[in-house]
Scaffold this motif. Sequence first.
Motif, mmCIF file in Angstrom:
data_model
loop_
_atom_site.group_PDB
_atom_site.id
_atom_site.type_symbol
_atom_site.label_atom_id
_atom_site.label_comp_id
_atom_site.label_asym_id
_atom_site.label_seq_id
_atom_site.Cartn_x
_atom_site.Cartn_y
_atom_site.Cartn_z
ATOM 1 N N GLY A 1 0.807 -1.216 0.000
ATOM 2 C CA GLY A 1 0.000 0.000 0.000
ATOM 3 C C GLY A 1 0.840 1.266 0.000
ATOM 4 O O GLY A 1 0.535 2.225 -0.709
ATOM 5 N N VAL A 2 1.899 1.288 0.776
ATOM 6 C CA VAL A 2 2.788 2.460 0.810
ATOM 7 C C VAL A 2 3.459 2.656 -0.548
ATOM 8 O O VAL A 2 3.524 3.776 -1.066
ATOM 9 C CB VAL A 2 3.835 2.336 1.945
ATOM 10 N N LEU A 3 3.957 1.572 -1.140
ATOM 11 C CA LEU A 3 4.574 1.681 -2.466
ATOM 12 C C LEU A 3 3.579 2.206 -3.494
ATOM 13 O O LEU A 3 3.908 3.070 -4.323
ATOM 14 C CB LEU A 3 5.116 0.327 -2.916
ATOM 15 N N THR A 4 2.357 1.695 -3.433
ATOM 16 C CA THR A 4 1.322 2.144 -4.360
ATOM 17 C C THR A 4 1.007 3.616 -4.152
ATOM 18 O O THR A 4 0.859 4.374 -5.120
ATOM 19 C CB THR A 4 0.045 1.296 -4.196
ATOM 20 N N PHE A 5 0.936 4.035 -2.910
ATOM 21 C CA PHE A 5 0.682 5.453 -2.611
ATOM 22 C C PHE A 5 1.767 6.331 -3.223
ATOM 23 O O PHE A 5 1.473 7.332 -3.870
ATOM 24 C CB PHE A 5 0.611 5.671 -1.097
ATOM 25 N N TRP A 6 3.027 5.961 -3.028
ATOM 26 C CA TRP A 6 4.120 6.764 -3.587
ATOM 27 C C TRP A 6 4.062 6.810 -5.108
ATOM 28 O O TRP A 6 4.275 7.857 -5.709
ATOM 29 C CB TRP A 6 5.468 6.222 -3.128
ATOM 30 N N LEU A 7 3.762 5.682 -5.739
ATOM 31 C CA LEU A 7 3.654 5.657 -7.204
ATOM 32 C C LEU A 7 2.494 6.525 -7.683
ATOM 33 O O LEU A 7 2.632 7.268 -8.672
ATOM 34 C CB LEU A 7 3.491 4.225 -7.714
ATOM 35 N N CYS A 8 1.366 6.464 -6.994
ATOM 36 C CA CYS A 8 0.217 7.293 -7.359
ATOM 37 C C CYS A 8 0.518 8.775 -7.182
ATOM 38 O O CYS A 8 0.132 9.603 -8.013
ATOM 39 C CB CYS A 8 -1.010 6.900 -6.539
ATOM 40 N N GLU A 9 1.189 9.111 -6.113
ATOM 41 C CA GLU A 9 1.557 10.503 -5.879
ATOM 42 C C GLU A 9 2.519 10.997 -6.962
ATOM 43 O O GLU A 9 2.380 12.102 -7.464
ATOM 44 C CB GLU A 9 2.198 10.671 -4.497
ATOM 45 N N ALA A 10 3.481 10.166 -7.323
ATOM 46 C CA ALA A 10 4.436 10.542 -8.366
ATOM 47 C C ALA A 10 3.735 10.729 -9.710
ATOM 48 O O ALA A 10 4.149 11.570 -10.523
ATOM 49 C CB ALA A 10 5.531 9.487 -8.489
ATOM 50 N N ALA A 11 2.675 9.961 -9.950
ATOM 51 C CA ALA A 11 1.927 10.054 -11.203
ATOM 52 C C ALA A 11 0.864 11.159 -11.172
ATOM 53 O O ALA A 11 0.233 11.429 -12.179
ATOM 54 C CB ALA A 11 1.264 8.715 -11.512
ATOM 55 N N GLY A 12 0.661 11.778 -10.010
ATOM 56 C CA GLY A 12 -0.306 12.861 -9.887
ATOM 57 C C GLY A 12 -1.756 12.407 -9.947
ATOM 58 O O GLY A 12 -2.624 13.137 -10.416
ATOM 59 N N MET A 13 -2.026 11.211 -9.465
ATOM 60 C CA MET A 13 -3.392 10.679 -9.493
ATOM 61 C C MET A 13 -4.275 11.361 -8.458
ATOM 62 O O MET A 13 -3.791 11.854 -7.444
ATOM 63 C CB MET A 13 -3.378 9.176 -9.249
ATOM 64 N N GLN A 14 -5.562 11.346 -8.722
ATOM 65 C CA GLN A 14 -6.527 11.935 -7.798
ATOM 66 C C GLN A 14 -6.578 11.115 -6.504
ATOM 67 O O GLN A 14 -6.378 9.899 -6.527
ATOM 68 C CB GLN A 14 -7.905 11.973 -8.435
ATOM 69 N N PRO A 15 -6.857 11.761 -5.379
ATOM 70 C CA PRO A 15 -6.857 11.067 -4.086
ATOM 71 C C PRO A 15 -7.786 9.854 -4.003
ATOM 72 O O PRO A 15 -7.421 8.834 -3.421
ATOM 73 C CB PRO A 15 -7.278 12.147 -3.091
ATOM 74 N N LEU A 16 -8.980 9.934 -4.579
ATOM 75 C CA LEU A 16 -9.893 8.792 -4.504
ATOM 76 C C LEU A 16 -9.381 7.608 -5.324
ATOM 77 O O LEU A 16 -9.528 6.454 -4.917
ATOM 78 C CB LEU A 16 -11.294 9.177 -4.960
ATOM 79 N N VAL A 17 -8.770 7.886 -6.466
ATOM 80 C CA VAL A 17 -8.180 6.810 -7.268
ATOM 81 C C VAL A 17 -7.010 6.204 -6.512
ATOM 82 O O VAL A 17 -6.855 4.976 -6.456
ATOM 83 C CB VAL A 17 -7.731 7.339 -8.652
ATOM 84 N N THR A 18 -6.207 7.056 -5.894
ATOM 85 C CA THR A 18 -5.089 6.576 -5.087
ATOM 86 C C THR A 18 -5.578 5.681 -3.959
ATOM 87 O O THR A 18 -5.036 4.600 -3.727
ATOM 88 C CB THR A 18 -4.283 7.756 -4.512
ATOM 89 N N ALA A 19 -6.626 6.099 -3.253
ATOM 90 C CA ALA A 19 -7.167 5.305 -2.144
ATOM 91 C C ALA A 19 -7.647 3.943 -2.637
ATOM 92 O O ALA A 19 -7.379 2.911 -2.002
ATOM 93 C CB ALA A 19 -8.306 6.059 -1.462
ATOM 94 N N ALA A 20 -8.328 3.927 -3.778
ATOM 95 C CA ALA A 20 -8.809 2.659 -4.329
ATOM 96 C C ALA A 20 -7.635 1.746 -4.685
ATOM 97 O O ALA A 20 -7.645 0.554 -4.368
ATOM 98 C CB ALA A 20 -9.678 2.907 -5.557
ATOM 99 N N LEU A 21 -6.620 2.300 -5.315
ATOM 100 C CA LEU A 21 -5.460 1.493 -5.699
ATOM 101 C C LEU A 21 -4.670 1.008 -4.491
ATOM 102 O O LEU A 21 -4.131 -0.104 -4.499
ATOM 103 C CB LEU A 21 -4.560 2.272 -6.665
#
Length: 107
Positions: A57-77
């Motif tokens: 989950g932490v790795l996914t969060f960092w990747l989503c943040e680096a990609a500039g994804m929306q918070p709800l998409v990040t939470a789902a991923l």
Amino acid sequence: MPEKDPTTYGLLTYAWIAVLSAWGGVVNWIRKRKAGDTRPFNFMELVGELMTSAFAGVLTFWLCEAAGMQPLVTAALVGISGHMGSRAIYHMESWAEARFAKKGSCS
């Protein structure tokens, strides 16, 4: 907005990531338990599942943040990768190997 790195996120952010990804890990553990893939009342197996899920989950969060994804998409991923656990980490590793092998370096 200042650039983000792993040390600039607050404790509350990391707590949410840990809870969401661990929730996915618990769901996966329950699924494995019902399928007979894990022993009943094995506390260490559950802890291992939770730790792996939180890491994914932490790795996914960092990747989503680096990609500039929306918070709800990040939470789902984050929740999905928590449910996937070590499979998510394997897919991230495969992606990184393929991406960086083309460039010939990690920079």
